[in-house]
Enzyme design. Structure first.
Site, PDB file in Angstrom:
ATOM      1  N   THR A   1     119.396 -37.188  66.792  1.00 50.33           N
ATOM      2  CA  THR A   1     120.037 -36.445  65.709  1.00 50.33           C
ATOM      3  C   THR A   1     121.515 -36.444  65.961  1.00 50.33           C
ATOM      4  O   THR A   1     121.931 -36.460  67.118  1.00 50.33           O
ATOM      5  CB  THR A   1     119.562 -34.969  65.761  1.00 50.33           C
ATOM      6  OG1 THR A   1     118.171 -34.955  65.560  1.00 50.33           O
ATOM      7  CG2 THR A   1     120.224 -34.093  64.726  1.00 50.33           C
TER       8      THR A   1
ATOM      9  N   ARG B   1     106.370 -33.701  58.337  1.00 53.73           N
ATOM     10  CA  ARG B   1     107.006 -32.693  59.202  1.00 53.73           C
ATOM     11  C   ARG B   1     108.526 -32.660  58.984  1.00 53.73           C
ATOM     12  O   ARG B   1     109.188 -33.681  58.927  1.00 53.73           O
ATOM     13  CB  ARG B   1     106.702 -33.034  60.669  1.00 53.73           C
ATOM     14  CG  ARG B   1     107.366 -32.117  61.699  1.00 53.73           C
ATOM     15  CD  ARG B   1     108.665 -32.670  62.220  1.00 53.73           C
ATOM     16  NE  ARG B   1     109.234 -31.836  63.279  1.00 53.73           N
ATOM     17  CZ  ARG B   1     110.481 -31.916  63.717  1.00 53.73           C
ATOM     18  NH1 ARG B   1     111.314 -32.795  63.209  1.00 53.73           N
ATOM     19  NH2 ARG B   1     110.913 -31.143  64.680  1.00 53.73           N
TER      20      ARG B   1
HETATM   21  C1  SD4 Z   1     114.358 -32.269  64.765  1.00 53.34           C
HETATM   22  N1  SD4 Z   1     116.317 -31.247  65.732  1.00 53.34           N
HETATM   23  O1  SD4 Z   1     113.939 -33.040  63.924  1.00 53.34           O
HETATM   24  C2  SD4 Z   1     115.735 -32.525  65.356  1.00 53.34           C
HETATM   25  C3  SD4 Z   1     115.607 -33.459  66.502  1.00 53.34           C
HETATM   26  C4  SD4 Z   1     116.842 -33.628  67.343  1.00 53.34           C
HETATM   27  O2  SD4 Z   1     118.026 -34.863  68.893  1.00 53.34           O
HETATM   28  O3  SD4 Z   1     117.737 -32.845  67.338  1.00 53.34           O
HETATM   29  N2  SD4 Z   1     116.959 -34.671  68.115  1.00 53.34           N
HETATM   30  O4  SD4 Z   1     113.693 -31.328  65.196  1.00 53.34           O
END
Ligand code: SD4
Length: 342
Positions: free
Chosen positions: A199, A227
């Protein structure tokens, strides 16, 4: 074209290693009023450079946080955009949001085959009466707005990771996998199967003193179809209050959502805490809620206040964030609840 992983590897041997060494102890970066931009993980360095093309030329924080994370979304070697890992049914589904200094916000979730979800989120904010569009409706809107519908094919890396994952088909997020895949200490060739989720969240303060933020992700790799994590949810993955500050989150989205994470951090700053203290407060809240399960999850917040002070806090060590100001760029290891990786 420069291969992104090669670039980061090369940089890691020189400048990044130096930057890290110098700044490992810089838990909180105090900077004067803007412009300043911070973003999550080491991929944030390149994203900040994209944002700086706007901020450094007197542009708005809103334009900067869109342009900045588009750099990461465009990278075919990164798992934030369409190059990301699929869900457990083999489809890449993307989530993103954006928020400006006037509480305007837009978000897309469960979006397929569109390269720049953050820009679609901005169009939702600017062109619709809504805040959030999801799934086929979000895609329909994107196409109507002129965004090309890309192929739904997985990137070669994601295909490899998915094929490997299918052997056990077990949903088991790996802490700090983002750094393992792309970080300065990453193996030259990404070990198949570790490429789990990624992310980028970014918050910026422009020269006029306005704050904005963005967050974009392919979500947790091999998640259930449909999801959503925190990243597209205003108040969870991102929040901006121009009177106070801005915050964005990364890590296990479910545990960010249950504490309304980014909004909660901003509220702590409203009460007078520094960005780092505010992030810490909400991380400690998650630690209390999760009890012994906390050893298996990573969550980190990065925050910027109205004065341009930046701070961060994570559950586990190993999370880093990138900062860019008029004085230059740095990668900072965030302080964490646990001091050693277990
Ligand atoms: C999530 N917060 O889809 C995101 C994943 C994430 O580094 O931050 N990855 O839950």
């Amino acid at each position: 074209m420069v291969n992104r992983r090669k670039f980061i590897r090369t940089a890691s041997l020189g400048s990044l290693a130096g930057l890290l060494a110098k700044d490992v102890l810089a838990a909180e970066a105090s900077v004067s009023n803007g412009p300043v931009v911070i973003s999550t993980w080491d991929a944030g360095l390149a994203a900040n450079r994209g944002a700086w093309e706007v901020l450094g030329n007197g542009g708005t924080a809103l334009d900067a946080v869109e342009k900045g994370v588009m750099v990461t979304e465009s990278s075919i070697n990164c798992c934030v955009g369409l190059g990301g890992n699929p869900d457990r049914d083999g489809f890449v589904t993307l989530d993103a949001c954006i928020m400006d200094h006037q509480f305007n916000c837009g978000s897309v979730a469960f979006l397929e085959r569109i390269k720049h979800p953050v820009s679609v989120a901005r169009r939702v904010m600017e062109k619709t009466p809504h805040v959030m569009l999801v799934g086929s409706g979000a895609q329909q809107f994107a196409v109507a707005e002129g965004f090309p519908l890309e192929s739904g094919a997985l990137s070669p890396d994601a295909q490899k990771a998915y094929t490997e994952w299918l052997k056990k088909a077990e949903y088991k997020p790996v802490i700090n996998v983002e750094n393992k895949a792309h970080g300065p200490f990453a193996p030259a060739i990404m070990p198949t199967g570790e490429f789990n989720h990624d992310t980028i969240g970014m918050v910026a303060l422009d020269a006029k003193g306005n704050l904005s933020g963005s967050c974009t992700t392919s979500g947790m790799g091999f998640k259930m179809r449909g999801r959503l994590g925190d990243s597209p949810i205003i108040g969870a993955g991102l929040y901006v209050d121009n009177e106070v500050g801005a915050c964005t989150a990364t890590g296990q989205g479910e545990d960010v959502i249950r504490v309304a994470g980014s909004s909660a951090v901003v509220e702590m700053m409203r009460q007078g805490l520094t960005p780092e203290q505010a992030c810490k407060k909400i991380i400690e809240r998650i630690v209390r809620i999760k009890k012994e399960k906390v050893k298996d999850i990573q969550v980190a917040f990065i925050a910027l206040d109205k004065k341009g002070r930046a701070g961060s806090y994570a559950i586990h060590p190993g999370f880093s964030y990138a900062i860019r100001t008029t004085k230059g760029e740095r990668l900072i290891n965030a302080p964490s609840h646990f001091k050693k990786t277990s």
